[in-house]
Scaffold this motif. Structure first.
Motif, PDB file in Angstrom:
ATOM      1  N   ILE A 278     -14.769   7.042   8.697  1.00  9.44           N
ATOM      2  CA  ILE A 278     -13.885   7.801   7.813  1.00  9.44           C
ATOM      3  C   ILE A 278     -12.420   7.608   8.223  1.00  9.44           C
ATOM      4  CG2 ILE A 278     -13.205  10.168   7.184  1.00  9.44           C
ATOM      5  CD1 ILE A 278     -16.211  10.859   7.212  1.00  9.44           C
ATOM      6  N   ALA A 279     -12.195   7.387   9.511  1.00  8.29           N
ATOM      7  CA  ALA A 279     -10.822   7.240  10.021  1.00  8.29           C
ATOM      8  C   ALA A 279     -10.086   6.052   9.402  1.00  8.29           C
ATOM      9  CB  ALA A 279     -10.838   7.115  11.538  1.00  8.29           C
ATOM     10  N   TYR A 280     -10.804   5.113   8.787  1.00  8.57           N
ATOM     11  CA  TYR A 280     -10.143   3.968   8.156  1.00  8.57           C
ATOM     12  C   TYR A 280      -9.520   4.320   6.805  1.00  8.57           C
ATOM     13  CZ  TYR A 280     -12.036   0.988  11.769  1.00  8.57           C
ATOM     14  OH  TYR A 280     -12.311   0.407  12.986  1.00  8.57           O
ATOM     15  N   ILE A 281      -9.848   5.492   6.263  1.00  7.95           N
ATOM     16  CA  ILE A 281      -9.247   5.913   4.998  1.00  7.95           C
ATOM     17  C   ILE A 281      -7.737   6.028   5.195  1.00  7.95           C
ATOM     18  CG2 ILE A 281      -9.094   7.793   3.301  1.00  7.95           C
ATOM     19  CD1 ILE A 281     -12.088   8.289   3.810  1.00  7.95           C
ATOM     20  N   ASN A 282      -6.987   5.514   4.246  1.00 13.03           N
ATOM     21  CA  ASN A 282      -5.510   5.441   4.236  1.00 13.03           C
ATOM     22  C   ASN A 282      -4.949   4.283   5.056  1.00 13.03           C
ATOM     23  OD1 ASN A 282      -5.037   7.563   2.449  1.00 13.03           O
ATOM     24  ND2 ASN A 282      -5.221   9.052   4.099  1.00 13.03           N
ATOM     25  N   CYS A 283      -5.807   3.475   5.668  1.00 20.35           N
ATOM     26  CA  CYS A 283      -5.311   2.301   6.375  1.00 20.35           C
ATOM     27  C   CYS A 283      -4.960   1.211   5.364  1.00 20.35           C
ATOM     28  CB  CYS A 283      -6.355   1.758   7.350  1.00 20.35           C
ATOM     29  SG  CYS A 283      -6.520   2.761   8.833  1.00 20.35           S
ATOM     30  N   ARG A 284      -3.944   0.433   5.712  1.00 19.18           N
ATOM     31  CA  ARG A 284      -3.519  -0.672   4.865  1.00 19.18           C
ATOM     32  C   ARG A 284      -4.320  -1.923   5.226  1.00 19.18           C
ATOM     33  NH1 ARG A 284      -1.011  -0.344   0.419  1.00 19.18           N
ATOM     34  NH2 ARG A 284       0.472  -1.995   0.842  1.00 19.18           N
ATOM     35  N   VAL A 285      -4.663  -2.705   4.204  1.00 17.25           N
ATOM     36  CA  VAL A 285      -5.429  -3.931   4.368  1.00 17.25           C
ATOM     37  C   VAL A 285      -4.798  -5.034   3.526  1.00 17.25           C
ATOM     38  CG1 VAL A 285      -7.610  -2.764   4.874  1.00 17.25           C
ATOM     39  CG2 VAL A 285      -7.033  -3.309   2.514  1.00 17.25           C
ATOM     40  N   SER A 286      -5.160  -6.281   3.820  1.00 21.18           N
ATOM     41  CA  SER A 286      -4.704  -7.426   3.035  1.00 21.18           C
ATOM     42  C   SER A 286      -5.884  -8.357   2.831  1.00 21.18           C
ATOM     43  CB  SER A 286      -3.596  -8.181   3.762  1.00 21.18           C
ATOM     44  OG  SER A 286      -2.479  -7.354   3.966  1.00 21.18           O
ATOM     45  N   LYS A 287      -5.885  -9.030   1.664  1.00 20.15           N
ATOM     46  CA  LYS A 287      -6.946  -9.986   1.380  1.00 20.15           C
ATOM     47  C   LYS A 287      -6.361 -11.137   0.576  1.00 20.15           C
ATOM     48  CE  LYS A 287     -11.606 -10.471  -0.387  1.00 20.15           C
ATOM     49  NZ  LYS A 287     -12.770  -9.787  -0.956  1.00 20.15           N
ATOM     50  N   LYS A 288      -6.854 -12.334   0.873  1.00 22.98           N
ATOM     51  CA  LYS A 288      -6.378 -13.519   0.174  1.00 22.98           C
ATOM     52  C   LYS A 288      -7.252 -13.762  -1.058  1.00 22.98           C
ATOM     53  CE  LYS A 288      -4.471 -17.029   2.404  1.00 22.98           C
ATOM     54  NZ  LYS A 288      -4.260 -18.257   3.180  1.00 22.98           N
ATOM     55  N   PHE A 289      -6.601 -13.860  -2.223  1.00 26.42           N
ATOM     56  CA  PHE A 289      -7.271 -14.201  -3.479  1.00 26.42           C
ATOM     57  C   PHE A 289      -6.531 -15.395  -4.072  1.00 26.42           C
ATOM     58  CE2 PHE A 289      -8.108  -9.592  -3.299  1.00 26.42           C
ATOM     59  CZ  PHE A 289      -9.459  -9.549  -3.574  1.00 26.42           C
ATOM     60  N   ASP A 290      -7.242 -16.456  -4.372  1.00 32.85           N
ATOM     61  CA  ASP A 290      -6.644 -17.639  -5.009  1.00 32.85           C
ATOM     62  C   ASP A 290      -5.361 -18.088  -4.320  1.00 32.85           C
ATOM     63  OD1 ASP A 290      -8.693 -17.688  -6.932  1.00 32.85           O
ATOM     64  OD2 ASP A 290      -7.591 -16.298  -8.223  1.00 32.85           O
ATOM     65  N   GLY A 291      -5.366 -18.081  -2.986  1.00 34.88           N
ATOM     66  CA  GLY A 291      -4.227 -18.565  -2.225  1.00 34.88           C
ATOM     67  C   GLY A 291      -3.093 -17.570  -2.031  1.00 34.88           C
ATOM     68  N   GLU A 292      -3.173 -16.404  -2.655  1.00 33.26           N
ATOM     69  CA  GLU A 292      -2.138 -15.375  -2.483  1.00 33.26           C
ATOM     70  C   GLU A 292      -2.714 -14.194  -1.727  1.00 33.26           C
ATOM     71  OE1 GLU A 292       0.679 -14.161  -5.359  1.00 33.26           O
ATOM     72  OE2 GLU A 292       0.132 -15.790  -6.707  1.00 33.26           O
ATOM     73  N   ILE A 293      -1.855 -13.532  -0.939  1.00 31.19           N
ATOM     74  CA  ILE A 293      -2.299 -12.372  -0.168  1.00 31.19           C
ATOM     75  C   ILE A 293      -1.910 -11.102  -0.919  1.00 31.19           C
ATOM     76  CG2 ILE A 293      -2.028 -11.076   1.978  1.00 31.19           C
ATOM     77  CD1 ILE A 293      -1.617 -13.746   3.399  1.00 31.19           C
ATOM     78  N   TYR A 294      -2.893 -10.230  -1.107  1.00 37.47           N
ATOM     79  CA  TYR A 294      -2.690  -8.951  -1.782  1.00 37.47           C
ATOM     80  C   TYR A 294      -2.904  -7.816  -0.788  1.00 37.47           C
ATOM     81  CZ  TYR A 294      -2.767 -11.572  -6.105  1.00 37.47           C
ATOM     82  OH  TYR A 294      -2.464 -12.461  -7.115  1.00 37.47           O
ATOM     83  N   ASP A 295      -2.064  -6.803  -0.880  1.00 36.62           N
ATOM     84  CA  ASP A 295      -2.160  -5.644  -0.003  1.00 36.62           C
ATOM     85  C   ASP A 295      -2.796  -4.478  -0.742  1.00 36.62           C
ATOM     86  OD1 ASP A 295      -0.828  -6.906   2.152  1.00 36.62           O
ATOM     87  OD2 ASP A 295       1.108  -6.478   1.220  1.00 36.62           O
ATOM     88  N   GLY A 296      -3.483  -3.641   0.029  1.00 40.72           N
ATOM     89  CA  GLY A 296      -4.105  -2.467  -0.544  1.00 40.72           C
ATOM     90  C   GLY A 296      -4.300  -1.392   0.512  1.00 40.72           C
ATOM     91  N   THR A 297      -4.970  -0.338   0.086  1.00 47.53           N
ATOM     92  CA  THR A 297      -5.211   0.818   0.939  1.00 47.53           C
ATOM     93  C   THR A 297      -6.684   1.208   0.856  1.00 47.53           C
ATOM     94  OG1 THR A 297      -2.985   1.601   0.439  1.00 47.53           O
ATOM     95  CG2 THR A 297      -4.510   3.210   1.364  1.00 47.53           C
ATOM     96  N   VAL A 298      -7.264   1.552   1.997  1.00 46.73           N
ATOM     97  CA  VAL A 298      -8.634   2.071   2.007  1.00 46.73           C
ATOM     98  C   VAL A 298      -8.567   3.473   1.406  1.00 46.73           C
ATOM     99  CG1 VAL A 298     -10.629   2.684   3.415  1.00 46.73           C
ATOM    100  CG2 VAL A 298      -9.175   0.752   4.093  1.00 46.73           C
ATOM    101  N   SER A 299      -9.278   3.689   0.296  1.00 43.93           N
ATOM    102  CA  SER A 299      -9.165   4.960  -0.407  1.00 43.93           C
ATOM    103  C   SER A 299     -10.367   5.891  -0.211  1.00 43.93           C
ATOM    104  CB  SER A 299      -8.953   4.726  -1.910  1.00 43.93           C
ATOM    105  OG  SER A 299     -10.028   3.980  -2.445  1.00 43.93           O
ATOM    106  N   LYS A 300     -11.553   5.315   0.032  1.00 46.32           N
ATOM    107  CA  LYS A 300     -12.760   6.142   0.192  1.00 46.32           C
ATOM    108  C   LYS A 300     -13.738   5.440   1.110  1.00 46.32           C
ATOM    109  CE  LYS A 300     -13.147   7.085  -4.582  1.00 46.32           C
ATOM    110  NZ  LYS A 300     -14.045   7.171  -5.704  1.00 46.32           N
TER     111      LYS A 300
END
Length: 100
Positions: free
Chosen positions: A16-38
């Motif tokens: 549960i402690a990972y909720i609100n952590c920022r993450v990044s993932k590569k899609f089609d050669g570009e890196i997208y940022d997001g947040t663990v929401s649940k």
């Protein structure tokens, strides 16, 4: 056949402690940022909400990769959204003090 391992309270708290952590993932050669929401303890999956509005669920292995990519991309920056928001609020407060 795989058997489901019951999460113990300490395991659940760690997951549960990972909720609100920022993450990044590569899609089609570009890196997208997001947040663990649940977090879903039933399937041990973390829901990710990307900054562009997309979303997905990640298992443990994918989450670890996304956390590492975000950390390597943002060396020295905080991972938690709440920590980032707190820092932004402090900046706003100090900016107001300087204007006063």
């Amino acid at each position: 056949e795989r058997t489901k391992k019951q999460l113990t309270r300490p395991d659940l708290q760690k997951d549960i402690a990972y909720i609100n952590c920022r993450v990044s993932k590569k899609f089609d050669g570009e890196i997208y940022d997001g947040t663990v929401s649940k977090f879903s303890s039933e399937h041990r999956l973390w829901a990710i909400k990307y900054d562009d509005g997309d979303g997905e669920e990640m298992d443990w292995d994918d989450l670890q990769k996304a956390l590492k990519l975000h950390d390597s991309k943002n060396k020295g920056k905080k991972r938690s959204v709440t920590e980032e928001e707190s820092a932004d609020e402090k900046k706003k407060g100090s900016a107001k003090k300087k204007r006063a």
